[in-house]
Design a protein around this motif. Structure first.
Motif, short mmCIF file in Angstrom:
data_model
loop_
_atom_site.label_atom_id
_atom_site.label_comp_id
_atom_site.label_asym_id
_atom_site.label_seq_id
_atom_site.Cartn_x
_atom_site.Cartn_y
_atom_site.Cartn_z
N GLU A 31 -4.09 -1.78 -1.07
CA GLU A 31 -3.94 -0.35 -0.79
C GLU A 31 -5.10 0.17 0.06
N ASN A 32 -6.34 -0.15 -0.33
CA ASN A 32 -7.50 0.31 0.45
C ASN A 32 -7.52 -0.31 1.84
N ARG A 35 -5.01 1.41 4.13
CA ARG A 35 -5.55 2.67 4.67
C ARG A 35 -6.58 2.41 5.77
#
Length: 190
Positions: A31-32, A35
């Motif tokens: 997820e990080n 981004r």
């Protein structure tokens, strides 16, 4: 016909390394990273399979960079004791103490993974050989001086971390000049 990757793995892994250095190894999640690099989490999972594989790939890429940097510096320094010192000073560009401390978290990850640990052991051998080459023909140079210098250098970095007065490069240079002088003027051990 296979699809072309919009972003090469090397670029994705650079973003992963940046996350690791900025926020610690635990911050590296799909997820990080999604981004940070703009790819979807599912694309990243397809490419790397698991968080562990992603972390290992990112750290292997970091080792590739360190290998290349070491080889470049080793080829550029003179084959002399001063060249050996210059090689280690060149590898000591960590910035300020906070960057160095964060780097120790990365080292922890290298030590936990057998493949990364083996990669570090190979780098140690290559570095010691490059340092040894700087002492060929130097009178009174002890056998395996490259390993001795590499060990001294690592210790210098740790001690600098506890008392980061001045730049790490100057600390390393000053200390290694004294270390090499002591080695080359001392009597051989019995």
């Amino acid at each position: 016909m296979p699809r072309h990757k919009a972003m090469p793995d090397e670029t994705v892994l650079e973003a992963a390394l940046a996350l690791i250095h900025e926020r610690g190894p635990e911050a590296l999640t799909f997820e990080n990273l999604a981004r940070a690099c703009g790819l979807s989490g599912s694309t990243l999972v397809q490419r790397f399979g698991s968080k562990a594989a992603l972390k290992q790939a990112a750290l292997m890429q970091a080792w590739d960079g360190l290998d290349a940097r070491t080889a470049t510096l080793a080829a550029a320094v003179p084959r002399s004791p001063a060249g050996a010192i210059a090689l280690l000073v060149g590898l000591s560009d960590f910035g300020e103490i906070e960057a160095y401390a964060e780097g120790l978290l990365v080292l922890r990850e290298d030590l936990r993974d057998p493949e990364l640990r083996a990669r570090g052991a190979r780098w140690k051998q290559d570095l010691a050989a490059a340092l040894d080459a700087c002492f060929i023909g130097t009178p009174r140079a002890p056998a395996e001086i490259g390993q001795l210098m590499a060990a001294q250098w690592q210790g210098l970095l740790i001690w600098w971390g506890f008392d980061p007065q001045g730049s790490v490069a100057e600390h390393v240079r000053h200390s290694l000049v004294r270390f090499v002088a002591a080695l080359l003027t001392s009597e051989p051990a019995a």
